[in-house]
Design a protein around this motif. Structure first.
Motif, PDB file in Angstrom:
ATOM      1  N   GLU A  15       9.426  -9.085  -7.295  1.00  0.00           N
ATOM      2  CA  GLU A  15       9.474  -9.917  -6.183  1.00  0.00           C
ATOM      3  C   GLU A  15      10.135  -9.351  -4.965  1.00  0.00           C
ATOM      4  OE1 GLU A  15      11.714 -13.069  -7.590  1.00  0.00           O
ATOM      5  OE2 GLU A  15      10.320 -13.781  -9.096  1.00  0.00           O
ATOM      6  N   LEU A  16       9.399  -9.338  -3.899  1.00  0.00           N
ATOM      7  CA  LEU A  16       9.863  -8.761  -2.670  1.00  0.00           C
ATOM      8  C   LEU A  16      10.207 -10.034  -1.921  1.00  0.00           C
ATOM      9  CD1 LEU A  16       6.917  -6.216  -1.897  1.00  0.00           C
ATOM     10  CD2 LEU A  16       9.255  -6.053  -3.000  1.00  0.00           C
ATOM     11  N   ARG A  17      11.660 -10.266  -1.921  1.00  0.00           N
ATOM     12  CA  ARG A  17      12.111 -11.513  -1.157  1.00  0.00           C
ATOM     13  C   ARG A  17      12.173 -11.154   0.314  1.00  0.00           C
ATOM     14  NH1 ARG A  17      13.866 -15.395  -4.349  1.00  0.00           N
ATOM     15  NH2 ARG A  17      15.316 -16.154  -2.968  1.00  0.00           N
ATOM     16  N   PHE A  18      12.035 -12.298   1.140  1.00  0.00           N
ATOM     17  CA  PHE A  18      12.238 -12.157   2.457  1.00  0.00           C
ATOM     18  C   PHE A  18      13.447 -11.768   3.205  1.00  0.00           C
ATOM     19  CE2 PHE A  18       8.231 -14.842   3.111  1.00  0.00           C
ATOM     20  CZ  PHE A  18       7.570 -13.829   3.062  1.00  0.00           C
ATOM     21  N   ASP A  19      14.740 -12.323   2.271  1.00  0.00           N
ATOM     22  CA  ASP A  19      15.791 -12.007   2.497  1.00  0.00           C
ATOM     23  C   ASP A  19      16.368 -10.471   2.471  1.00  0.00           C
ATOM     24  OD1 ASP A  19      16.056 -11.982  -0.280  1.00  0.00           O
ATOM     25  OD2 ASP A  19      17.718 -13.513  -0.190  1.00  0.00           O
ATOM     26  N   ARG A  20      15.579  -9.665   1.880  1.00  0.00           N
ATOM     27  CA  ARG A  20      15.602  -8.408   1.637  1.00  0.00           C
ATOM     28  C   ARG A  20      14.844  -7.531   2.338  1.00  0.00           C
ATOM     29  NH1 ARG A  20      16.603  -9.562  -4.393  1.00  0.00           N
ATOM     30  NH2 ARG A  20      18.791 -10.105  -4.581  1.00  0.00           N
ATOM     31  N   MET A  21      14.003  -8.311   3.212  1.00  0.00           N
ATOM     32  CA  MET A  21      12.676  -7.432   3.960  1.00  0.00           C
ATOM     33  C   MET A  21      13.203  -7.267   5.180  1.00  0.00           C
ATOM     34  SD  MET A  21       9.101  -8.756   3.108  1.00  0.00           S
ATOM     35  CE  MET A  21       8.397  -9.166   1.713  1.00  0.00           C
ATOM     36  N   ALA A  22      12.904  -6.238   5.810  1.00  0.00           N
ATOM     37  CA  ALA A  22      13.271  -5.902   7.482  1.00  0.00           C
ATOM     38  C   ALA A  22      11.927  -6.310   8.341  1.00  0.00           C
ATOM     39  CB  ALA A  22      13.748  -4.516   7.655  1.00  0.00           C
ATOM     40  N   THR A  23      10.904  -5.620   7.850  1.00  0.00           N
ATOM     41  CA  THR A  23       9.620  -6.005   8.762  1.00  0.00           C
ATOM     42  C   THR A  23       8.357  -5.523   8.068  1.00  0.00           C
ATOM     43  OG1 THR A  23       8.780  -5.276  11.058  1.00  0.00           O
ATOM     44  CG2 THR A  23       9.961  -3.626   9.658  1.00  0.00           C
ATOM     45  N   VAL A  24       7.332  -5.866   8.766  1.00  0.00           N
ATOM     46  CA  VAL A  24       5.950  -5.636   8.185  1.00  0.00           C
ATOM     47  C   VAL A  24       5.541  -4.702   9.358  1.00  0.00           C
ATOM     48  CG1 VAL A  24       3.757  -6.335   7.543  1.00  0.00           C
ATOM     49  CG2 VAL A  24       5.792  -7.736   6.710  1.00  0.00           C
ATOM     50  N   ASP A  25       5.089  -3.532   9.079  1.00  0.00           N
ATOM     51  CA  ASP A  25       4.347  -2.649  10.395  1.00  0.00           C
ATOM     52  C   ASP A  25       3.427  -1.784   9.766  1.00  0.00           C
ATOM     53  OD1 ASP A  25       6.280  -0.537   8.962  1.00  0.00           O
ATOM     54  OD2 ASP A  25       7.264  -0.496  10.731  1.00  0.00           O
ATOM     55  N   CYS A  26       3.073  -0.782  10.747  1.00  0.00           N
ATOM     56  CA  CYS A  26       2.480   0.518  10.232  1.00  0.00           C
ATOM     57  C   CYS A  26       1.033   0.069  10.090  1.00  0.00           C
ATOM     58  CB  CYS A  26       2.874   1.274   9.367  1.00  0.00           C
ATOM     59  SG  CYS A  26       2.606   3.030   9.387  1.00  0.00           S
ATOM     60  N   VAL A  27       0.503  -0.824  10.928  1.00  0.00           N
ATOM     61  CA  VAL A  27      -0.926  -1.415  10.533  1.00  0.00           C
ATOM     62  C   VAL A  27      -2.016  -0.180  11.072  1.00  0.00           C
ATOM     63  CG1 VAL A  27      -2.654  -3.281  11.108  1.00  0.00           C
ATOM     64  CG2 VAL A  27      -0.231  -3.693  10.547  1.00  0.00           C
ATOM     65  N   GLU A  28      -2.910  -0.071  10.148  1.00  0.00           N
ATOM     66  CA  GLU A  28      -4.039   0.721  10.482  1.00  0.00           C
ATOM     67  C   GLU A  28      -5.162   0.126  10.000  1.00  0.00           C
ATOM     68  OE1 GLU A  28      -5.374   5.602   9.846  1.00  0.00           O
ATOM     69  OE2 GLU A  28      -3.550   4.424   9.104  1.00  0.00           O
ATOM     70  N   HIS A  29      -6.454   0.341  10.734  1.00  0.00           N
ATOM     71  CA  HIS A  29      -7.718  -0.191  10.273  1.00  0.00           C
ATOM     72  C   HIS A  29      -8.567   1.066   9.942  1.00  0.00           C
ATOM     73  CE1 HIS A  29      -6.845  -4.231  11.469  1.00  0.00           C
ATOM     74  NE2 HIS A  29      -6.250  -3.791  12.431  1.00  0.00           N
ATOM     75  N   LYS A  30      -8.960   1.392   8.731  1.00  0.00           N
ATOM     76  CA  LYS A  30      -9.857   2.409   8.335  1.00  0.00           C
ATOM     77  C   LYS A  30     -10.627   2.269   7.406  1.00  0.00           C
ATOM     78  CE  LYS A  30      -8.046   7.288   7.631  1.00  0.00           C
ATOM     79  NZ  LYS A  30      -7.232   7.933   7.323  1.00  0.00           N
ATOM     80  N   ARG A  31     -11.997   2.414   7.555  1.00  0.00           N
ATOM     81  CA  ARG A  31     -13.180   2.334   6.521  1.00  0.00           C
ATOM     82  C   ARG A  31     -13.155   0.875   5.785  1.00  0.00           C
ATOM     83  NH1 ARG A  31     -10.807   7.317   4.365  1.00  0.00           N
ATOM     84  NH2 ARG A  31     -11.464   8.931   5.734  1.00  0.00           N
ATOM     85  N   GLY A  32     -12.985  -0.075   6.839  1.00  0.00           N
ATOM     86  CA  GLY A  32     -13.283  -1.480   6.218  1.00  0.00           C
ATOM     87  C   GLY A  32     -11.863  -2.209   5.604  1.00  0.00           C
ATOM     88  N   LEU A  33     -10.712  -1.112   5.529  1.00  0.00           N
ATOM     89  CA  LEU A  33      -9.596  -1.489   4.920  1.00  0.00           C
ATOM     90  C   LEU A  33      -8.257  -1.813   5.974  1.00  0.00           C
ATOM     91  CD1 LEU A  33      -9.774   0.662   1.732  1.00  0.00           C
ATOM     92  CD2 LEU A  33      -9.907  -1.641   2.002  1.00  0.00           C
ATOM     93  N   VAL A  34      -7.291  -2.741   5.744  1.00  0.00           N
ATOM     94  CA  VAL A  34      -6.064  -2.465   6.690  1.00  0.00           C
ATOM     95  C   VAL A  34      -5.046  -2.115   5.841  1.00  0.00           C
ATOM     96  CG1 VAL A  34      -4.528  -4.217   7.735  1.00  0.00           C
ATOM     97  CG2 VAL A  34      -6.972  -4.717   7.574  1.00  0.00           C
ATOM     98  N   TYR A  35      -4.392  -1.037   6.624  1.00  0.00           N
ATOM     99  CA  TYR A  35      -3.220  -0.391   5.802  1.00  0.00           C
ATOM    100  C   TYR A  35      -1.830  -1.074   6.306  1.00  0.00           C
ATOM    101  CZ  TYR A  35      -6.594   2.803   3.787  1.00  0.00           C
ATOM    102  OH  TYR A  35      -7.495   3.598   2.988  1.00  0.00           O
ATOM    103  N   PHE A  36      -0.952  -1.184   5.700  1.00  0.00           N
ATOM    104  CA  PHE A  36       0.271  -1.836   6.569  1.00  0.00           C
ATOM    105  C   PHE A  36       1.571  -1.465   5.272  1.00  0.00           C
ATOM    106  CE2 PHE A  36      -1.179  -5.230   3.892  1.00  0.00           C
ATOM    107  CZ  PHE A  36      -0.330  -5.866   3.241  1.00  0.00           C
ATOM    108  N   THR A  37       2.442  -1.395   5.986  1.00  0.00           N
ATOM    109  CA  THR A  37       3.990  -1.256   5.313  1.00  0.00           C
ATOM    110  C   THR A  37       4.792  -2.395   5.321  1.00  0.00           C
ATOM    111  OG1 THR A  37       3.524   1.259   5.853  1.00  0.00           O
ATOM    112  CG2 THR A  37       5.835   0.511   5.182  1.00  0.00           C
TER     113      THR A  37
END
Length: 132
Positions: free
Chosen positions: A58-80
């Protein structure tokens, strides 16, 4: 601690392993208003009869800081997903349809906003009690 909230989205994502080889592993992901639940695939992942583990990370929102580093490559979306501890968890998903990264980010913002409003109400109530 398990999520008791309703699923907002359920589907497959690939998560980069933290091991030496950093392989991409398919995960069944369930997005709720409290976070993201990751189930391990017990098989190919794409097959109709694919089984998933009942135990979930479980990745709980109260322990998350952000969602970032989005890259579109070869039909895929990469994010962190960046946790409050600084740990980064890499994901990728197909580019078609609604992107998981956007839905996770919006759910995280909604969670943080509700948290801020709740803290504001608590602070106002405490201030009122001190004045009386």
């Amino acid at each position: 601690m398990s999520f008791q909230s309703k699923a907002m989205r359920d589907g497959l994502l690939e998560k980069r392993s933290s091991g030496l080889l950093q392989l991409w592993k398919k995960k069944r992901c369930v997005l709720t208003d409290e976070g993201l639940r990751l189930h391990t695939c017990k098989g190919g992942g794409d097959a109709p009869g694919t089984a998933f583990s009942s135990k979930a990370k479980e990745l709980r929102f109260d322990r998350m800081a952000t969602v970032d580093c989005v890259e579109h490559k070869r039909g895929l979306v990469y994010f962190t997903v960046v946790m409050a501890t600084g740990k980064e968890i890499d994901f990728r998903c197909p580019q078609d349809g609604t992107a998981w990264n956007a839905e996770i980010a919006l759910a995280l913002v909604r969670f943080k906003n509700l948290q801020a409003v709740n803290h504001l109400h608590v602070a106002k109530n405490e201030s009122s009690l001190q004045q009386n």
